[in-house]
Design a protein around this motif. Structure first.
Motif, PDB file in Angstrom:
ATOM      1  N   UNK A  52       0.815  -1.207   0.000  1.00 44.69           N
ATOM      2  CA  UNK A  52       0.000   0.000   0.000  1.00 44.69           C
ATOM      3  C   UNK A  52       0.852   1.261   0.000  1.00 44.69           C
ATOM      4  N   UNK A  53       0.202   2.352  -0.372  1.00 42.79           N
ATOM      5  CA  UNK A  53       0.905   3.633  -0.353  1.00 42.79           C
ATOM      6  C   UNK A  53       0.900   4.203   1.054  1.00 42.79           C
ATOM      7  N   UNK A  54       2.001   4.801   1.417  1.00 46.58           N
ATOM      8  CA  UNK A  54       2.080   5.439   2.724  1.00 46.58           C
ATOM      9  C   UNK A  54       1.327   6.768   2.674  1.00 46.58           C
ATOM     10  N   UNK A  55       0.945   7.285   3.827  1.00 47.68           N
ATOM     11  CA  UNK A  55       0.278   8.598   3.851  1.00 47.68           C
ATOM     12  C   UNK A  55       1.161   9.700   3.274  1.00 47.68           C
ATOM     13  N   UNK A  56       2.459   9.560   3.415  1.00 55.81           N
ATOM     14  CA  UNK A  56       3.380  10.563   2.874  1.00 55.81           C
ATOM     15  C   UNK A  56       3.287  10.610   1.349  1.00 55.81           C
ATOM     16  N   UNK A  57       3.221   9.454   0.713  1.00 59.73           N
ATOM     17  CA  UNK A  57       3.121   9.401  -0.752  1.00 59.73           C
ATOM     18  C   UNK A  57       1.774   9.947  -1.209  1.00 59.73           C
ATOM     19  N   UNK A  58       0.703   9.611  -0.503  1.00 59.75           N
ATOM     20  CA  UNK A  58      -0.617  10.133  -0.882  1.00 59.75           C
ATOM     21  C   UNK A  58      -0.660  11.648  -0.753  1.00 59.75           C
ATOM     22  N   UNK A  59      -0.068  12.178   0.304  1.00 54.19           N
ATOM     23  CA  UNK A  59      -0.023  13.642   0.471  1.00 54.19           C
ATOM     24  C   UNK A  59       0.817  14.279  -0.620  1.00 54.19           C
ATOM     25  N   UNK A  60       1.918  13.642  -0.958  1.00 51.35           N
ATOM     26  CA  UNK A  60       2.786  14.163  -2.010  1.00 51.35           C
ATOM     27  C   UNK A  60       2.070  14.160  -3.358  1.00 51.35           C
ATOM     28  N   UNK A  61       1.318  13.113  -3.643  1.00 46.00           N
ATOM     29  CA  UNK A  61       0.584  13.047  -4.905  1.00 46.00           C
ATOM     30  C   UNK A  61      -0.513  14.120  -4.952  1.00 46.00           C
ATOM     31  N   UNK A  62      -1.183  14.369  -3.842  1.00 44.78           N
ATOM     32  CA  UNK A  62      -2.182  15.434  -3.800  1.00 44.78           C
ATOM     33  C   UNK A  62      -1.551  16.798  -4.018  1.00 44.78           C
ATOM     34  N   UNK A  63      -0.396  17.025  -3.408  1.00 43.38           N
ATOM     35  CA  UNK A  63       0.310  18.284  -3.600  1.00 43.38           C
ATOM     36  C   UNK A  63       0.745  18.448  -5.049  1.00 43.38           C
ATOM     37  N   UNK A  64       1.219  17.382  -5.652  1.00 41.80           N
ATOM     38  CA  UNK A  64       1.654  17.436  -7.052  1.00 41.80           C
ATOM     39  C   UNK A  64       0.479  17.758  -7.967  1.00 41.80           C
ATOM     40  N   UNK A  65      -0.673  17.171  -7.706  1.00 41.28           N
ATOM     41  CA  UNK A  65      -1.840  17.467  -8.532  1.00 41.28           C
ATOM     42  C   UNK A  65      -2.197  18.949  -8.459  1.00 41.28           C
ATOM     43  N   UNK A  66      -2.145  19.540  -7.264  1.00 39.47           N
ATOM     44  CA  UNK A  66      -2.455  20.962  -7.135  1.00 39.47           C
ATOM     45  C   UNK A  66      -1.375  21.828  -7.776  1.00 39.47           C
ATOM     46  N   UNK A  67      -0.129  21.401  -7.724  1.00 38.60           N
ATOM     47  CA  UNK A  67       0.935  22.154  -8.388  1.00 38.60           C
ATOM     48  C   UNK A  67       0.777  22.136  -9.900  1.00 38.60           C
ATOM     49  N   UNK A  68       0.321  21.009 -10.440  1.00 38.74           N
ATOM     50  CA  UNK A  68       0.078  20.929 -11.886  1.00 38.74           C
ATOM     51  C   UNK A  68      -1.086  21.836 -12.275  1.00 38.74           C
ATOM     52  N   UNK A  69      -2.141  21.862 -11.473  1.00 41.92           N
ATOM     53  CA  UNK A  69      -3.270  22.755 -11.742  1.00 41.92           C
ATOM     54  C   UNK A  69      -2.810  24.207 -11.692  1.00 41.92           C
ATOM     55  N   UNK A  70      -2.009  24.560 -10.692  1.00 40.68           N
ATOM     56  CA  UNK A  70      -1.478  25.916 -10.587  1.00 40.68           C
ATOM     57  C   UNK A  70      -0.583  26.252 -11.775  1.00 40.68           C
ATOM     58  N   UNK A  71       0.220  25.298 -12.207  1.00 37.72           N
ATOM     59  CA  UNK A  71       1.097  25.520 -13.359  1.00 37.72           C
ATOM     60  C   UNK A  71       0.288  25.835 -14.612  1.00 37.72           C
ATOM     61  N   UNK A  72      -0.751  25.064 -14.879  1.00 35.89           N
ATOM     62  CA  UNK A  72      -1.569  25.326 -16.061  1.00 35.89           C
ATOM     63  C   UNK A  72      -2.338  26.639 -15.934  1.00 35.89           C
ATOM     64  N   UNK A  73      -2.753  26.985 -14.726  1.00 37.28           N
ATOM     65  CA  UNK A  73      -3.407  28.277 -14.526  1.00 37.28           C
ATOM     66  C   UNK A  73      -2.437  29.417 -14.839  1.00 37.28           C
ATOM     67  N   UNK A  74      -1.191  29.282 -14.403  1.00 36.32           N
ATOM     68  CA  UNK A  74      -0.184  30.304 -14.706  1.00 36.32           C
ATOM     69  C   UNK A  74       0.099  30.396 -16.201  1.00 36.32           C
ATOM     70  N   UNK A  75       0.055  29.271 -16.891  1.00 38.15           N
ATOM     71  CA  UNK A  75       0.248  29.298 -18.344  1.00 38.15           C
ATOM     72  C   UNK A  75      -0.848  30.135 -18.991  1.00 38.15           C
ATOM     73  N   UNK A  76      -2.099  29.883 -18.613  1.00 42.38           N
ATOM     74  CA  UNK A  76      -3.201  30.626 -19.219  1.00 42.38           C
ATOM     75  C   UNK A  76      -3.196  32.084 -18.795  1.00 42.38           C
ATOM     76  N   UNK A  77      -2.838  32.378 -17.555  1.00 45.32           N
ATOM     77  CA  UNK A  77      -2.784  33.758 -17.089  1.00 45.32           C
ATOM     78  C   UNK A  77      -1.677  34.526 -17.801  1.00 45.32           C
ATOM     79  N   UNK A  78      -0.603  33.844 -18.181  1.00 47.84           N
ATOM     80  CA  UNK A  78       0.512  34.531 -18.845  1.00 47.84           C
ATOM     81  C   UNK A  78       0.142  35.044 -20.237  1.00 47.84           C
TER      82      UNK A  78
END
Length: 94
Positions: A52-78
């Motif tokens: 199974x995945x550890x809670x640390x990996x699940x938290x890291x994956x959630x953070x990565x998903x939000x960073x990708x969303x923020x990255x694409x938002x910055x692309x469109x805002x630019x």
């Protein structure tokens, strides 16, 4: 490439900076962001075979998903300042 150097829009410092930022940093962002959790998952799998995945990996994956969303938002805002700068340029006399 020579035609792009002659464009008035790309000669504006703000637009030039935004284009470089978008293509050198933001477009490469998702690949770089996803490397950390992928490497972390491989390291965790080699250390233990619990399955199974550890809670640390699940938290890291959630953070990565939000960073990708923020990255694409910055692309469109630019694109906003670039489009507003283009709107104020005069049309060529062809």
């Amino acid at each position: 490439l020579e035609a792009a150097e002659e464009l008035k829009l790309l000669n504006l410092p703000v637009v030039h900076f935004l284009v470089l930022l978008r293509h050198k940093v933001l477009m490469r962002g998702p690949i770089l962001i996803f490397l950390a959790p992928i490497i972390s998952q491989f390291m965790e799998r080699t250390e233990s075979s619990s399955g199974g995945q550890s809670p640390r990996i699940r938290s890291l994956m959630g953070l990565v998903q939000w960073l990708v969303v923020l990255n694409f938002a910055l692309i469109f805002v630019s694109y906003g300042p670039e489009l507003s700068a283009a709107a104020f340029l005069t049309l060529p006399d062809d």
